[in-house]
Design an enzyme around this catalytic site. Sequence first.
Site, PDB file in Angstrom:
ATOM      1  N   HIS A  36     -32.775  61.021 -21.675  1.00 19.57           N
ATOM      2  CA  HIS A  36     -32.704  62.376 -22.247  1.00 19.57           C
ATOM      3  C   HIS A  36     -33.952  63.197 -21.924  1.00 19.57           C
ATOM      4  O   HIS A  36     -33.958  64.408 -22.126  1.00 19.57           O
ATOM      5  CB  HIS A  36     -32.453  62.316 -23.759  1.00 19.57           C
ATOM      6  CG  HIS A  36     -33.641  61.923 -24.585  1.00 19.57           C
ATOM      7  ND1 HIS A  36     -33.836  60.649 -25.064  1.00 19.57           N
ATOM      8  CD2 HIS A  36     -34.700  62.652 -25.028  1.00 19.57           C
ATOM      9  CE1 HIS A  36     -34.946  60.606 -25.780  1.00 19.57           C
ATOM     10  NE2 HIS A  36     -35.496  61.806 -25.765  1.00 19.57           N
TER      11      HIS A  36
ATOM     12  N   ASP B 148     -29.906  55.287 -22.591  1.00 16.86           N
ATOM     13  CA  ASP B 148     -30.983  56.270 -22.695  1.00 16.86           C
ATOM     14  C   ASP B 148     -32.231  55.819 -21.931  1.00 16.86           C
ATOM     15  O   ASP B 148     -33.355  55.963 -22.406  1.00 16.86           O
ATOM     16  CB  ASP B 148     -31.340  56.557 -24.153  1.00 16.86           C
ATOM     17  CG  ASP B 148     -32.190  57.832 -24.293  1.00 16.86           C
ATOM     18  OD1 ASP B 148     -32.104  58.685 -23.387  1.00 16.86           O
ATOM     19  OD2 ASP B 148     -32.939  57.947 -25.276  1.00 16.86           O
TER      20      ASP B 148
ATOM     21  N   SER C 130     -40.886  60.032 -26.765  1.00 18.35           N
ATOM     22  CA  SER C 130     -39.729  59.446 -26.095  1.00 18.35           C
ATOM     23  C   SER C 130     -40.084  58.933 -24.712  1.00 18.35           C
ATOM     24  O   SER C 130     -40.672  59.651 -23.899  1.00 18.35           O
ATOM     25  CB  SER C 130     -38.611  60.486 -25.965  1.00 18.35           C
ATOM     26  OG  SER C 130     -38.117  60.839 -27.235  1.00 18.35           O
TER      27      SER C 130
END
Length: 354
Positions: free
Chosen positions: A96, A126, A202
């Site tokens: 993402h 992901d 992230s």
Amino acid sequence: MQAEIELLTGEGFSSAEAGTAKDQFTQSDAREDPMDAYSRAVITAAERVSPSVVYIEVRQSARRGKGGSPRMPQEARGSGSGFIFTPDGFILTNSHVVGRANGIEVTVSDGQKYQADLIGDDADTDLAVIRINAPNLVPAQLGEAQKIRVGQLVVAIGNPYGFQYTVTAGVVSALGRSLRAQSGRLMDDVIQTDAALNPGNSGGPLVNARGEVIGVNTAMILSAQGICFATSIDTAKFVASRLIRDGRVSRSYIGLAGQNVPLPRRIVRFYNLPVETGILVVSFEDLSPARRAGVLSGDIIVGFDDHPIAGIDDLHKLLTEERIGRKSSLVVIRLTEKLNIDVIPEESQRSAGK
């Protein structure tokens, strides 16, 4: 005068008094050691992995809604984290973060910036791999998920809100969690931790006290405190190897849409089914393997290749690369009849990049 000298030198102390004083110093040191040991563990882990952590900035095409002003910027910017895991510049991060990027710029630990190429990404886990061409890179050491224990110390390093190389620490709160990916598939064997994560973390590493990467930070629950998640390093190793080799992770599909529904109790008892729920087939993709095999709308899937199917997630777990082109048996309930239908899964169009 002799008494004063004895007082300053301690010669006037009795052995019992000396022993008591020594015990007090020892107890004081013991009380300080646990915190010192914790600090040393965090510092050691951070120093070992920080040279491998990178700051990732991406450019993406801005989505303009209907009636949007032509003066709106054509490009959006975002950022995240990642870590180098090979000496020749391969970097692990989140799908993402870089999946739809038009341009990727990576800042390494010495402040140098490099343009990166997207090698491949897998929205179902992901995870993504990018690559830079730079000298003297320091790869992170990868650990093993099997050795992770609930309660052990973990350290997260990343770039939350653009604050580069931020370190937070916590413990492994739970193992074997499941988390829904943005693609809709369920990610298994996810690590839950209370090490604080924020937007920008992230893709950064979750490491143990030895500085070994045991997870890839992926998500947090914004409405909660201390509930954050990381993809297991064993999953990351597998996905990264496939992305480097093929640019994608292949999975099979049978091309139908469905929803989880309860089965009538009389059907469960009559056929002695191991599940009490199944997948109600709602629609099909054009010329899908399931439709060609004879599956109909209204059928309820309860089994696949001798595995009970209680819901969509159970079917997803079985539709792996190994089943592409291989005849499989689909067990369905059609009205009140139990049928076995042979179906040949094909490669998922999403994993094939179509």
